[in-house]
Structures are given as structure tokens and as C-alpha cells.
Design an enzyme around this catalytic site. Sequence first.
Site, PDB file in Angstrom:
ATOM      1  N   ARG A   9     -18.620  -9.296   0.793  1.00  0.00           N
ATOM      2  CA  ARG A   9     -19.379  -8.526   1.681  1.00  0.00           C
ATOM      3  C   ARG A   9     -18.805  -7.960   2.980  1.00  0.00           C
ATOM      4  NH1 ARG A   9     -23.711 -12.580   3.020  1.00  0.00           N
ATOM      5  NH2 ARG A   9     -21.811 -13.774   3.128  1.00  0.00           N
ATOM      6  N   GLU A  10     -18.567  -6.837   2.953  1.00  0.00           N
ATOM      7  CA  GLU A  10     -18.103  -6.260   4.372  1.00  0.00           C
ATOM      8  C   GLU A  10     -18.940  -6.835   5.288  1.00  0.00           C
ATOM      9  OE1 GLU A  10     -17.472  -2.036   4.281  1.00  0.00           O
ATOM     10  OE2 GLU A  10     -16.438  -2.246   2.342  1.00  0.00           O
TER      11      GLU A  10
ATOM     12  N   GLY B 166     -36.583  -0.172   3.698  1.00  0.00           N
ATOM     13  CA  GLY B 166     -35.859   0.841   4.546  1.00  0.00           C
ATOM     14  C   GLY B 166     -35.307   1.859   4.069  1.00  0.00           C
TER      15      GLY B 166
ATOM     16  N   ARG C 250     -18.691   5.237   4.179  1.00  0.00           N
ATOM     17  CA  ARG C 250     -18.941   5.807   3.142  1.00  0.00           C
ATOM     18  C   ARG C 250     -20.033   5.876   2.333  1.00  0.00           C
ATOM     19  NH1 ARG C 250     -14.080   2.383   0.033  1.00  0.00           N
ATOM     20  NH2 ARG C 250     -14.807   0.746   1.433  1.00  0.00           N
TER      21      ARG C 250
ATOM     22  N   PHE D  40     -32.601  -9.260   0.381  1.00  0.00           N
ATOM     23  CA  PHE D  40     -32.332  -8.066  -0.336  1.00  0.00           C
ATOM     24  C   PHE D  40     -33.625  -7.426  -0.492  1.00  0.00           C
ATOM     25  CE2 PHE D  40     -28.078  -6.273  -1.508  1.00  0.00           C
ATOM     26  CZ  PHE D  40     -27.529  -7.241  -0.461  1.00  0.00           C
ATOM     27  N   LEU D  41     -34.678  -7.860   0.349  1.00  0.00           N
ATOM     28  CA  LEU D  41     -35.932  -7.232   0.106  1.00  0.00           C
ATOM     29  C   LEU D  41     -36.340  -6.646   1.314  1.00  0.00           C
ATOM     30  CD1 LEU D  41     -38.757  -9.756  -2.125  1.00  0.00           C
ATOM     31  CD2 LEU D  41     -37.443  -7.603  -2.653  1.00  0.00           C
TER      32      LEU D  41
ATOM     33  N   ASP E  27       0.800  -1.337   0.190  1.00  0.00           N
ATOM     34  CA  ASP E  27       0.112  -0.005  -0.106  1.00  0.00           C
ATOM     35  C   ASP E  27       0.770   1.355   0.016  1.00  0.00           C
ATOM     36  OD1 ASP E  27      -3.126   0.161   0.865  1.00  0.00           O
ATOM     37  OD2 ASP E  27      -2.134   1.936   0.891  1.00  0.00           O
TER      38      ASP E  27
ATOM     39  N   CYS F  11     -19.595   0.876  -2.385  1.00  0.00           N
ATOM     40  CA  CYS F  11     -19.689   0.032  -3.647  1.00  0.00           C
ATOM     41  C   CYS F  11     -21.012   0.337  -4.447  1.00  0.00           C
ATOM     42  CB  CYS F  11     -19.605  -1.473  -3.306  1.00  0.00           C
ATOM     43  SG  CYS F  11     -17.774  -2.020  -2.721  1.00  0.00           S
TER      44      CYS F  11
HETATM   45  N1  LIG Z   1     -15.123  -3.184   0.168  1.00  0.00           N
HETATM   46  C1  LIG Z   1     -15.712  -4.005  -0.515  1.00  0.00           C
HETATM   47  O1  LIG Z   1     -16.526  -4.683   0.227  1.00  0.00           O
HETATM   48  C2  LIG Z   1     -15.441  -4.474  -1.800  1.00  0.00           C
HETATM   49  C3  LIG Z   1     -16.046  -5.447  -2.205  1.00  0.00           C
HETATM   50  C4  LIG Z   1     -15.963  -5.969  -3.607  1.00  0.00           C
HETATM   51  C5  LIG Z   1     -15.237  -4.844  -4.328  1.00  0.00           C
HETATM   52  N2  LIG Z   1     -14.632  -3.991  -4.053  1.00  0.00           N
HETATM   53  C6  LIG Z   1     -13.794  -3.163  -4.892  1.00  0.00           C
HETATM   54  O2  LIG Z   1     -12.421  -3.262  -4.426  1.00  0.00           O
HETATM   55  C7  LIG Z   1     -11.841  -1.879  -4.526  1.00  0.00           C
HETATM   56  C8  LIG Z   1     -11.055  -1.754  -3.533  1.00  0.00           C
HETATM   57  O3  LIG Z   1     -11.989  -1.263  -2.431  1.00  0.00           O
HETATM   58  P1  LIG Z   1     -11.961  -0.959  -0.958  1.00  0.00           P
HETATM   59  O4  LIG Z   1     -13.361  -0.916  -0.176  1.00  0.00           O
HETATM   60  O5  LIG Z   1     -10.794  -1.960  -0.372  1.00  0.00           O
HETATM   61  O6  LIG Z   1     -11.310   0.347  -0.950  1.00  0.00           O
HETATM   62  P2  LIG Z   1     -10.250   1.049   0.155  1.00  0.00           P
HETATM   63  O7  LIG Z   1     -10.194   2.501   0.152  1.00  0.00           O
HETATM   64  O8  LIG Z   1     -10.593   0.372   1.613  1.00  0.00           O
HETATM   65  O9  LIG Z   1      -8.699   0.610  -0.092  1.00  0.00           O
HETATM   66  C9  LIG Z   1      -8.005   0.915  -1.233  1.00  0.00           C
HETATM   67  C10 LIG Z   1      -6.589   0.991  -0.961  1.00  0.00           C
HETATM   68  O10 LIG Z   1      -5.706   1.146  -1.929  1.00  0.00           O
HETATM   69  C11 LIG Z   1      -4.774   1.840  -1.554  1.00  0.00           C
HETATM   70  N3  LIG Z   1      -3.949   2.463  -2.672  1.00  0.00           N
HETATM   71  C12 LIG Z   1      -4.153   3.445  -3.486  1.00  0.00           C
HETATM   72  N4  LIG Z   1      -3.430   3.659  -4.460  1.00  0.00           N
HETATM   73  C13 LIG Z   1      -2.628   2.759  -4.245  1.00  0.00           C
HETATM   74  C14 LIG Z   1      -1.159   2.404  -4.896  1.00  0.00           C
HETATM   75  N5  LIG Z   1      -0.965   3.224  -5.953  1.00  0.00           N
HETATM   76  N6  LIG Z   1      -0.498   1.312  -4.691  1.00  0.00           N
HETATM   77  C15 LIG Z   1      -0.832   0.829  -3.732  1.00  0.00           C
HETATM   78  N7  LIG Z   1      -2.139   0.821  -2.790  1.00  0.00           N
HETATM   79  C16 LIG Z   1      -2.650   1.827  -3.261  1.00  0.00           C
HETATM   80  C17 LIG Z   1      -5.166   2.935  -0.670  1.00  0.00           C
HETATM   81  O11 LIG Z   1      -4.286   3.494   0.266  1.00  0.00           O
HETATM   82  C18 LIG Z   1      -6.069   2.012   0.298  1.00  0.00           C
HETATM   83  O12 LIG Z   1      -5.502   1.403   1.253  1.00  0.00           O
HETATM   84  C19 LIG Z   1     -12.767  -1.086  -5.491  1.00  0.00           C
HETATM   85  O13 LIG Z   1     -12.777  -1.074  -6.790  1.00  0.00           O
HETATM   86  C20 LIG Z   1     -14.129  -1.543  -4.753  1.00  0.00           C
HETATM   87  O14 LIG Z   1     -15.151  -1.273  -5.701  1.00  0.00           O
HETATM   88  C21 LIG Z   1     -14.645  -3.581  -2.609  1.00  0.00           C
END
Ligand SMILES: NC(=O)c1ccc[n+]([C@@H]2O[C@H](COP(=O)([O-])OP(=O)(O)OC[C@H]3O[C@@H](n4cnc5c(N)ncnc54)[C@H](O)[C@@H]3O)[C@@H](O)[C@H]2O)c1
Length: 439
Positions: free
Chosen positions: A153-154, A257, A334, A253-254, A30, A264
Site C-alpha cells: 500500500r502506498e 466518503g 493518479r 475499508f468501510l 529504469d 491501482c
Molecule cells: N503503486 C502501488 O502501490 C502498486 C501496488 C501494487 C502493485 N502495483 C503495480 O505495479 C506496477 C507498477 O506500478 P507503479 O505504481 O510503480 O508505476 P510507476 O508508473 O510509478 O512506475 C513504473 C516505472 O516503470 C518504468 N518503465 C517503463 N517502461 C520501462 C522499461 N521498458 N524498462 C524499465 N523501466 C520502465 C517507468 O519509467 C516508471 O519509473 C503496476 O502494474 C501497478 O499496478 C503498484
Amino acid sequence: MRCTVFGTGYLGATHAAGMAELGHEVVGVDIDPGKVAKLAAGDIPFYEPGLRKVLNGNLSAGRLRFTTDYDDAAEHADVHFLGVGTPQKKGDYGADLRHVHAVIDTLVPRLKRSAIIVGKSTVPVGTAAELAERARKLASHDVEIAWNPEFLREGFAVHDTLHPDRIVLGVQRDSTRAEAAVRELYAPLLDQGVPFLVTDLQTAELVKVSANAFLATKISFINAISEVCEAVDADVTLLADALGYDPRIGRRFLNAGLGFGGGCLPKDIRAFMARAGELGANHALTFLREVDSINMRRRTRMVELATKACGGSLLGANIAVLGAAFKPESDDVRDSPALNVAGMLQLNGATVNVYDPKALENSQKLFPTLNYSTSVVEACERADAVLVLTEWREFVELDPAELADTVRAKVVVDGRNCLDAARWHDAGWRVYALGRATV
Ligand SMILES: NC(=O)c1ccc[n+]([C@@H]2O[C@H](COP(=O)([O-])OP(=O)(O)OC[C@H]3O[C@@H](n4cnc5c(N)ncnc54)[C@H](O)[C@@H]3O)[C@@H](O)[C@H]2O)c1
């Protein structure tokens, strides 16, 4: 096998820990040194049930480490997962791909052997092919791009990573290595019988955004029906139960609310619409604009309902908001509907006291002017109305009789249709809910 994971946020940190749990030697990368330091010390910069245990187990076993050093990561492995953020562009519906581009531009020139970059971020269709071209121009060795969208899913991220419903892998037309490498990495999952679908790049990209568009549509469908229920005092929860018995529809998902939010669904459906427009297929997805607008209307409707519950005006009202995260078992705020509503209530003159079991720190950063409490009871102190806006189990299981002495008025507004309305009513509370008659 060895692999790296670029981006160690919600997706990347979980994926890195999950791959190590499957027995691989993993380096998480990261650009945020604070995040890397925390993860390296066995701490998680966000809340995700079960992740700390998997993280620590694999750090101790020596299978997992974290770095900000791209040279180190390029050297470590020949398969690199890409899981950086793809947020909504400022002032535009499209996805901001600058982080994805930064990984390719920084990593590829450092690769000293043939490598495979496996995208997991959610991206607009066509991105992977564009990245393959971008990588080709920067590479001194063969670099294949593949796309393996993430469906976790978070709140259930560890389970979903180790027991996915399906694995989708998009590969380049001339791909020679990606499928074999990914099959080897996921072998323990494939042995469990997890379906593995190999597609072209664009289909894999589309699977993810289509899945999110469908889920968003299902939620907005029931919320649209909820608006009609409100007009005639019908009960949307009973209606959803009745619909859900039809296996073609299903009950999940029904839940009517306050609607969806988070990092996402909202940005993904908007980016999908924007991309369809660029491709000349904008009519295909105009319905998603309505899905988005039904969803956003729920937030204003919630403020109206709270106003009604406070006797017609929010001026001077003392409101307890229970829940700030966009969903339970997460600290993610978010685009959180709960926080959004809390902010609107304050703008309308209410004093708002917010409590959330896990999301207080993130909420304070985003909405510093709201009041934050450290417990349900503190938030509800002398409240004129208690709003339940995230369905944490702690709130669902609240004892209305016990809470009665804390508040000024026994008024509860259920933004998630998660409370036992009869129980609250029997304890002397007036219960307001979206899509249901007041009791
Ligand atoms: N959060 C979820 O539940 C989830 C589920 C499915 C898909 N996604 C997808 O996954 C992707 C990431 O989502 P997230 O929720 O983990 O985001 P997030 O913001 O929590 O994490 C992204 C990370 O990438 C790092 N980063 C940014 N630029 C970078 C670089 N150049 N090199 C290395 N690291 C870098 C950031 O510092 C951050 O820690 C998105 O496209 C999202 O749509 C997320």
C-alpha cells in the site's frame, strides 16, 4: 543473492530497496534517466515514508545501485523482477502491456545464462503465460517466467515490503527453478512466518486483481449505503461502526466518503472486467461496473454538496480544497478524487485554492490551471467553504477555532468523514459531510 528490478516507480524503487535491505545485491533499472539519477543520489522521485532511509542505507552499504543499462542488468543477476507500469489503455478498459512487453523484448535477448523473470506488476490473467511464450522465442538460454503479485500500500510501502501479509508465487507448469530461487530471496521473510503460497501462473495473476476488486467493492458498498443514508438523514459513519463489530464484516475499508482512486484500484477493476469479457466470462464481473459507477458518483455528489454549502451556486465562490493526493501519506495524484473534484468546482465557476502537504508538485503538472497554496491557512484565506478531500493527519487535527478568523464563512465540507463534526460545530462551523446530516 543477486537480483535486478525493472521499473523503479512506486513499486519497483521500494522493492529494490527492500530486497537490498534483506541483504541482496540489487540493481534497479529504469528507462527514465532522471529517475535513475535521483535514486542513485539517494533521492526519491516520489513521497513514501521511510523509503529514503532504507534507500540510503543500502546505497551506502554498496548493496544497491541504479542504471538505465540493460546489458549491465542482464549480466548482474539471474533473477530479474519486473515492476513496470500497466496503466489503463487510452480509450479502452484493458491494461496497456507495452512496458511489460518492452522489458521482455529488451532483456531476454541479452541474457547469456539461464534466468528467471519474476513479474510483480499487476497484469490481466494469461499475461505471464503469454510472456513465457514470448521469451521462449527470443531466448538463447532457458528463461522461466514466474508471477509474484505485489500487495503493498502506498504510504506503508516499506513496511508492507519487509512485512508482507503473504507471498504468492505463480510458477510455470514445467518450472524447475523459480520456487527455490524466490524462496531463497525471501528467506528472511519466510523465517518470520510469512505465509508463502505457490500456485500456477494464472491463479497468482488472479489473486491480485481479485483482492483489488474485493477492496473496491467494500468501499463502494458503504458508499452506496451512504447514498441511502443521505436520503433519510441517517449517519453512515455510525452505521459502519455498527457493521464493523461483526467480525465477518470488519470495520476496515468501510469508510464512506469520496471513494477510491490512485494508480491501482480504478484501472485494475476495469482491466479485470475487460479481461473477463475477452475470456467469455463477462457476466461474472458486471457488478464491478456498478462498483466503478458508485465510486465515480461520489465525486459528482461532492460537487453538489459543496454547491449546497456555498448557498446554491459555485459562481464566484472562493473554495479551499485541502488534499490533492488520492490518499494520505502519498504524493500520488493518479485518478485522485480530490483533484478531480477541485477541477469540477473550478469548471462550475469557483475559485479553487488547493493545498496538500506532499502532492502539490504532481498536482500542478496534472491540473496547472488550479491555484495552489503552500499552507492550510493560505488556502483558506477568505474561503466561502473549506473542503477536506484527503484525510491527512494535518487536516484531521486542524483546530477549527484557530481557522475561523482566516475564512469568510465558517463552512466545512468533510469529504472523508474524518473530522470531529461536533468539535467543528461547537467552534461555530457549519459541517457538511457525505452520508451524514449537516450539523
Ligand atoms: N503503486 C502501488 O502501490 C502498486 C501496488 C501494487 C502493485 N502495483 C503495480 O505495479 C506496477 C507498477 O506500478 P507503479 O505504481 O510503480 O508505476 P510507476 O508508473 O510509478 O512506475 C513504473 C516505472 O516503470 C518504468 N518503465 C517503463 N517502461 C520501462 C522499461 N521498458 N524498462 C524499465 N523501466 C520502465 C517507468 O519509467 C516508471 O519509473 C503496476 O502494474 C501497478 O499496478 C503498484
